[in-house]
Write a protein that holds these residues in place. Structure first.
Motif, PDB file in Angstrom:
ATOM      1  N   THR A   1      34.606  25.230  16.380  1.00 40.26           N
ATOM      2  CA  THR A   1      35.498  25.493  15.263  1.00 40.26           C
ATOM      3  C   THR A   1      34.834  25.007  13.993  1.00 40.26           C
ATOM      4  O   THR A   1      34.273  23.912  13.948  1.00 40.26           O
ATOM      5  N   THR A   2      34.891  25.811  12.950  1.00 41.70           N
ATOM      6  CA  THR A   2      34.350  25.434  11.650  1.00 41.70           C
ATOM      7  C   THR A   2      35.503  25.356  10.656  1.00 41.70           C
ATOM      8  O   THR A   2      36.645  25.637  10.982  1.00 41.70           O
ATOM      9  N   GLY A   3      35.189  24.987   9.434  1.00 40.86           N
ATOM     10  CA  GLY A   3      36.201  25.010   8.388  1.00 40.86           C
ATOM     11  C   GLY A   3      36.732  23.644   8.030  1.00 40.86           C
ATOM     12  O   GLY A   3      36.024  22.641   8.104  1.00 40.86           O
ATOM     13  N   LEU A   4      38.005  23.611   7.661  1.00 39.57           N
ATOM     14  CA  LEU A   4      38.642  22.426   7.124  1.00 39.57           C
ATOM     15  C   LEU A   4      38.712  21.300   8.147  1.00 39.57           C
ATOM     16  O   LEU A   4      39.177  21.479   9.266  1.00 39.57           O
ATOM     17  N   LEU A   5      38.247  20.131   7.733  1.00 44.51           N
ATOM     18  CA  LEU A   5      38.275  18.934   8.563  1.00 44.51           C
ATOM     19  C   LEU A   5      38.687  17.777   7.653  1.00 44.51           C
ATOM     20  O   LEU A   5      38.125  17.596   6.582  1.00 44.51           O
TER      21      LEU A   5
ATOM     22  N   ILE B   1      41.301  31.376  11.155  1.00 46.18           N
ATOM     23  CA  ILE B   1      40.817  32.747  11.134  1.00 46.18           C
ATOM     24  C   ILE B   1      39.958  32.909  12.382  1.00 46.18           C
ATOM     25  O   ILE B   1      38.978  32.180  12.579  1.00 46.18           O
ATOM     26  N   VAL B   2      40.356  33.846  13.230  1.00 45.80           N
ATOM     27  CA  VAL B   2      39.645  34.133  14.474  1.00 45.80           C
ATOM     28  C   VAL B   2      38.807  35.386  14.257  1.00 45.80           C
ATOM     29  O   VAL B   2      39.305  36.382  13.735  1.00 45.80           O
TER      30      VAL B   2
ATOM     31  N   GLN C   1      37.964  38.369  22.833  1.00 50.54           N
ATOM     32  CA  GLN C   1      36.964  37.312  22.932  1.00 50.54           C
ATOM     33  C   GLN C   1      36.730  36.713  21.552  1.00 50.54           C
ATOM     34  O   GLN C   1      36.451  37.430  20.590  1.00 50.54           O
ATOM     35  N   VAL C   2      36.847  35.399  21.449  1.00 55.59           N
ATOM     36  CA  VAL C   2      36.623  34.694  20.185  1.00 55.59           C
ATOM     37  C   VAL C   2      35.125  34.533  19.972  1.00 55.59           C
ATOM     38  O   VAL C   2      34.439  33.951  20.800  1.00 55.59           O
ATOM     39  N   THR C   3      34.619  35.058  18.851  1.00 56.20           N
ATOM     40  CA  THR C   3      33.208  34.864  18.521  1.00 56.20           C
ATOM     41  C   THR C   3      33.032  33.814  17.424  1.00 56.20           C
ATOM     42  O   THR C   3      31.950  33.275  17.260  1.00 56.20           O
ATOM     43  N   ALA C   4      34.102  33.540  16.680  1.00 50.31           N
ATOM     44  CA  ALA C   4      34.086  32.483  15.666  1.00 50.31           C
ATOM     45  C   ALA C   4      35.520  32.045  15.406  1.00 50.31           C
ATOM     46  O   ALA C   4      36.449  32.841  15.513  1.00 50.31           O
ATOM     47  N   LEU C   5      35.684  30.767  15.072  1.00 52.82           N
ATOM     48  CA  LEU C   5      37.001  30.207  14.801  1.00 52.82           C
ATOM     49  C   LEU C   5      36.867  29.263  13.606  1.00 52.82           C
ATOM     50  O   LEU C   5      36.060  28.336  13.629  1.00 52.82           O
ATOM     51  N   LYS C   6      37.646  29.544  12.558  1.00 53.59           N
ATOM     52  CA  LYS C   6      37.548  28.763  11.329  1.00 53.59           C
ATOM     53  C   LYS C   6      38.932  28.266  10.919  1.00 53.59           C
ATOM     54  O   LYS C   6      39.858  29.052  10.746  1.00 53.59           O
ATOM     55  N   ARG C   7      39.070  26.942  10.783  1.00 57.27           N
ATOM     56  CA  ARG C   7      40.332  26.348  10.316  1.00 57.27           C
ATOM     57  C   ARG C   7      40.341  26.453   8.800  1.00 57.27           C
ATOM     58  O   ARG C   7      39.442  25.940   8.132  1.00 57.27           O
TER      59      ARG C   7
ATOM     60  N   LEU D   1      35.572  25.974  -0.697  1.00 61.17           N
ATOM     61  CA  LEU D   1      34.652  24.866  -0.452  1.00 61.17           C
ATOM     62  C   LEU D   1      33.536  25.338   0.481  1.00 61.17           C
ATOM     63  O   LEU D   1      33.805  25.804   1.586  1.00 61.17           O
ATOM     64  N   PRO D   2      32.280  25.248   0.062  1.00 59.81           N
ATOM     65  CA  PRO D   2      31.166  25.746   0.884  1.00 59.81           C
ATOM     66  C   PRO D   2      30.965  24.929   2.166  1.00 59.81           C
ATOM     67  O   PRO D   2      31.340  23.755   2.237  1.00 59.81           O
TER      68      PRO D   2
END
Length: 136
Positions: A3-7, A31-32, A100-106, A117-118
């Motif tokens: 998972t990428t994105g907001l942390l 966003i999936v 199938q999830v290829t990317a997951l972004k919070r 935010l980059p």
């Protein structure tokens, strides 16, 4: 798939608990990305919910992007909003729908959003943001 994105990083355990614990109702938005065309039946199946770690979970919202991203890999996107925040909850919901999830972004936790935010960058929270969480 990581998972990428907001942390959010904090040393305030009480604040972290108010953000993470389901009883506070703080929504998390993802966003999936998938290579499969997302059809209405997929969205309906995700919205029905599924079992994750012995608990039946139902997302608070499921929305499709009507278009491909323009990426040559023909990727499609789905926005999923959850309240539980169980480990792998979004992945399980999407997989249960046959995608199938290829990317997951919070992209959002409560009222805090990633905005523009980059990747790899950070910023401190503003005073008003520290007063969060407020129910969405």
């Amino acid at each position: 798939v990581a998972t990428t994105g907001l942390l959010l990083v904090t040393n305030d355990g009480e604040w972290a608990n108010r953000i993470a614990h389901p009883k506070y109702g703080v929504l998390k938005e993802y966003i999936v990305t998938t290579t499969q065309k997302v059809k209405p039946m997929h969205l309906e199946k995700i919205a029905e919910g599924t079992e994750v770690e012995g608990t039946f979970v139902v997302p608070k919202g499921v929305y499709s992007f009507d278009r491909r991203t323009g990426d040559p890999k023909h990727e499609y996107k789905v926005r999923v909003v959850v309240g539980e925040g169980k480990k792998h909850e979004v992945r399980e919901l999407v997989a249960n729908a046959g995608l199938q999830v290829t990317a997951l972004k919070r992209v959002r936790i409560g009222q805090l959003s990633l905005q523009d935010l980059p990747i790899g960058k950070f910023r401190g929270l503003r005073k008003r943001e520290l007063e969060l969480p407020k129910k969405n």
